[in-house]
Design a protein around this motif. Structure first.
Motif, short mmCIF file in Angstrom:
data_model
loop_
_atom_site.label_atom_id
_atom_site.label_comp_id
_atom_site.label_asym_id
_atom_site.label_seq_id
_atom_site.Cartn_x
_atom_site.Cartn_y
_atom_site.Cartn_z
N SER A 35 -37.70 -87.54 -30.18
CA SER A 35 -38.17 -89.03 -30.25
C SER A 35 -38.27 -89.63 -31.66
CB SER A 35 -39.54 -89.02 -29.52
OG SER A 35 -39.44 -88.76 -28.23
N PRO A 36 -38.52 -88.94 -32.61
CA PRO A 36 -38.51 -89.26 -33.96
C PRO A 36 -37.18 -90.30 -34.35
CG PRO A 36 -39.47 -87.30 -34.23
CD PRO A 36 -38.95 -87.44 -32.70
N MET A 37 -36.16 -89.87 -33.80
CA MET A 37 -34.97 -90.63 -34.10
C MET A 37 -35.15 -91.96 -33.41
SD MET A 37 -32.64 -89.41 -36.01
CE MET A 37 -31.54 -90.69 -35.73
N ILE A 70 -40.45 -104.96 -34.37
CA ILE A 70 -39.97 -105.60 -33.19
C ILE A 70 -40.95 -106.38 -32.35
CG2 ILE A 70 -38.59 -105.35 -30.92
CD1 ILE A 70 -37.21 -102.92 -32.33
N ASP A 71 -40.85 -107.58 -32.25
CA ASP A 71 -41.61 -108.53 -31.45
C ASP A 71 -41.54 -108.11 -30.00
OD1 ASP A 71 -43.37 -110.33 -30.44
OD2 ASP A 71 -41.87 -111.94 -31.03
N PRO A 72 -42.72 -107.38 -29.43
CA PRO A 72 -43.00 -107.02 -28.05
C PRO A 72 -43.23 -108.18 -27.08
CG PRO A 72 -45.26 -106.67 -29.23
CD PRO A 72 -44.06 -107.14 -30.26
N THR A 73 -43.35 -109.46 -27.54
CA THR A 73 -43.35 -110.27 -26.65
C THR A 73 -41.91 -111.20 -26.31
OG1 THR A 73 -43.80 -112.12 -28.42
CG2 THR A 73 -45.44 -111.39 -27.73
N LYS A 74 -40.91 -110.82 -27.30
CA LYS A 74 -39.49 -111.10 -27.12
C LYS A 74 -38.80 -110.15 -26.75
CE LYS A 74 -35.83 -113.14 -29.39
NZ LYS A 74 -35.12 -113.76 -30.85
N TYR A 75 -38.84 -108.91 -26.99
CA TYR A 75 -38.15 -107.70 -26.51
C TYR A 75 -38.85 -106.63 -25.83
CZ TYR A 75 -34.84 -109.50 -29.99
OH TYR A 75 -33.96 -110.42 -30.74
N MET A 101 -32.61 -84.24 -25.24
CA MET A 101 -31.92 -85.52 -25.49
C MET A 101 -32.82 -86.79 -25.22
SD MET A 101 -28.79 -86.83 -23.40
CE MET A 101 -27.69 -88.55 -23.57
N GLU A 102 -33.05 -87.57 -26.13
CA GLU A 102 -33.69 -88.72 -26.17
C GLU A 102 -32.89 -90.14 -25.76
OE1 GLU A 102 -37.08 -89.21 -26.50
OE2 GLU A 102 -37.53 -87.18 -26.54
N GLY A 103 -33.17 -90.98 -25.06
CA GLY A 103 -32.74 -92.20 -25.11
C GLY A 103 -33.47 -93.21 -25.14
N LEU A 104 -33.01 -94.60 -25.54
CA LEU A 104 -33.64 -95.62 -25.74
C LEU A 104 -32.83 -96.96 -25.67
CD1 LEU A 104 -36.35 -96.98 -27.23
CD2 LEU A 104 -34.89 -96.91 -29.46
N MET A 105 -33.23 -98.14 -24.99
CA MET A 105 -32.62 -99.20 -24.69
C MET A 105 -33.65 -100.40 -24.79
SD MET A 105 -30.15 -100.34 -21.26
CE MET A 105 -29.39 -101.66 -21.40
N ILE A 106 -33.33 -101.19 -25.83
CA ILE A 106 -34.32 -102.40 -26.06
C ILE A 106 -33.55 -103.53 -26.14
CG2 ILE A 106 -35.79 -103.55 -27.86
CD1 ILE A 106 -36.82 -100.73 -26.86
N MET A 150 -34.81 -97.70 -34.71
CA MET A 150 -35.36 -98.78 -34.58
C MET A 150 -35.68 -99.56 -36.00
SD MET A 150 -37.73 -99.06 -31.25
CE MET A 150 -38.59 -97.72 -31.36
N LEU A 151 -36.06 -98.79 -37.14
CA LEU A 151 -36.47 -99.41 -38.26
C LEU A 151 -35.20 -99.76 -38.97
CD1 LEU A 151 -38.89 -96.52 -39.56
CD2 LEU A 151 -39.50 -98.93 -39.15
N GLU A 152 -33.98 -99.36 -38.52
CA GLU A 152 -32.72 -99.55 -39.21
C GLU A 152 -31.87 -100.76 -38.56
OE1 GLU A 152 -30.18 -96.17 -39.79
OE2 GLU A 152 -31.79 -95.32 -40.93
N LYS A 153 -32.09 -100.76 -37.12
CA LYS A 153 -31.24 -101.78 -36.22
C LYS A 153 -32.07 -102.97 -35.75
CE LYS A 153 -27.92 -98.72 -36.52
NZ LYS A 153 -26.74 -98.94 -36.99
N LYS A 154 -31.50 -103.84 -35.50
CA LYS A 154 -32.14 -105.07 -34.77
C LYS A 154 -31.55 -104.95 -33.25
CE LYS A 154 -32.53 -108.02 -38.92
NZ LYS A 154 -32.18 -109.27 -39.53
N PRO A 155 -32.78 -105.22 -32.17
CA PRO A 155 -32.25 -105.32 -30.86
C PRO A 155 -31.37 -106.63 -30.52
CG PRO A 155 -34.44 -106.07 -31.26
CD PRO A 155 -34.16 -105.41 -32.61
#
Length: 339
Positions: free
Chosen positions: A172-174, A297-302, A210-215, A179-184
């Motif tokens: 999960s640290p990845m 990352i704005d949680p009210t938008k994403y 294996m970790e997965g993330l989708m924002i 997220m610190l490097e990319k913009k949704p």
């Protein structure tokens, strides 16, 4: 001195004519060219020669040495040719005998499983990332909304190197680093080794995750259920049953564990599934707003979902393995089953 060199060259030529084996040739080579050989002894006498004649003697000595070495090489080639010809005359080859079996290796079942999953998520448009196995507690716990008194932070559960440095307990640290490097919007998975203080038939101190993330702006709970169900069906077959159970994870809310029908007993109950007919395959849920805030990352938008699964557990389901420790015992009989 020149006479000694010429005489030695003649003697070597005569002796080479009498040599009839590789062993005798090697003995003669040592006697002539070795550290205590005859040519070496003559070369050592250079110090007794007048300075103005040393260059001439050195040149002559090198010419003799090169000629002797050339004669040795010619004799060696002739002996090898003769030995080969004699062997061909006497050796019988039975072409009716079956050929020798070639043992061909194979990828480890965990490696195969990781490759399958990597391929599935690449086809779904996910980025595949990798990261450090020695991780800072900030990325491993703090940024993922783990409280300071969470059990996983205990020395008995995690392998610490320093107070703020440990072997990562999950991949999960990845997610945080990404997220610190990319913009949704974005989607990513990360595969690799992780470490926890645990060892039984379904756990090992080192294992793979294996970790997965989708924002995105419109990513929903229904999206991640559909995506994970599709992943399971593609990996295990369309008839494999799945279920989601409510659960709690510090970094997702709401959270759910996903179970897959046991591949060993096919739902009847066995020791691998603790007689339930199901095996928990992954933890998942909607990313907690606190985690999104931590990475800017704005949680009210994403919003989005995250999941994590153990590769050993998935491989057990895929190949019908009932003891996770078999992966690391290096028993060739076990590994040969996965060719």
């Amino acid at each position: 001195m020149r006479e000694k060199l010429d005489k030695l060259k003649e003697q070597v030529t005569e002796k080479l004519d009498q040599i009839n084996s590789l062993e005798n040739l090697d003995e003669l080579r040592i006697a002539i060219l070795g550290k205590k050989g005859e040519l070496t002894s003559i070369m050592k006498e250079m110090g007794n020669i007048a300075a103005e004649k040393r260059a001439e003697f050195g040149k002559a000595a090198n010419e003799v040495k090169e000629k002797i070495m050339e004669n040795f090489d010619i004799k060696l080639a002739a002996l090898k040719t003769r030995i080969k010809e004699e062997k061909m005359k006497t050796e019988v080859l039975d072409i009716t005998l079956p050929g020798k079996k070639q043992n061909v290796g194979t990828l480890h079942p965990i490696t195969q499983t990781m490759g399958m999953l990597r391929g599935i998520f690449l086809e779904m448009g996910f980025d595949v990332m990798d990261g450090p196995e020695i991780e800072q507690t900030y990325y491993n716990f703090d940024a993922l909304n783990f409280p300071k008194d969470h059990p996983s932070r205990d020395l008995q559960d995690s392998f610490y190197i320093e107070d703020d440095l440990l072997l990562r307990t999950h991949t999960s640290p990845m997610q945080i680093r990404y997220m610190l490097e990319k913009k949704p919007p974005f989607r990513m998975v990360s595969l690799g080794k992780v470490y926890r203080s645990d060892y039984d038939i379904t756990h090992t101190p080192m294992f793979h995750q294996m970790e997965g993330l989708m924002i995105g702006e419109d990513v929903s709970f229904a999206n991640f259920k559909a995506l994970l169900t599709s992943m399971v069906r593609r990996l295990f077959g369309e008839d494999r049953a799945v279920r989601f159970r409510p659960h709690f994870f510090p970094f997702t809310e709401p959270s759910a564990e996903m179970d897959v029908e046991c591949g060993v007993c096919h739902g009847k109950g066995c020791r691998s599934c603790k007689n339930t007919g199901w095996l928990e395959i992954l933890g998942s849920g909607m990313v907690d707003p606190n985690v999104l805030k931590e990475v800017g990352i704005d949680p009210t938008k994403y919003q989005g979902f995250a999941f994590g699964m153990g590769m050993e557990r998935v491989a057990m389901l895929k190949f019908g393995i009932d003891d996770i420790r078999a992966y690391y015992e290096n028993d060739v009989r076990f590994l040969d089953q996965f060719k």
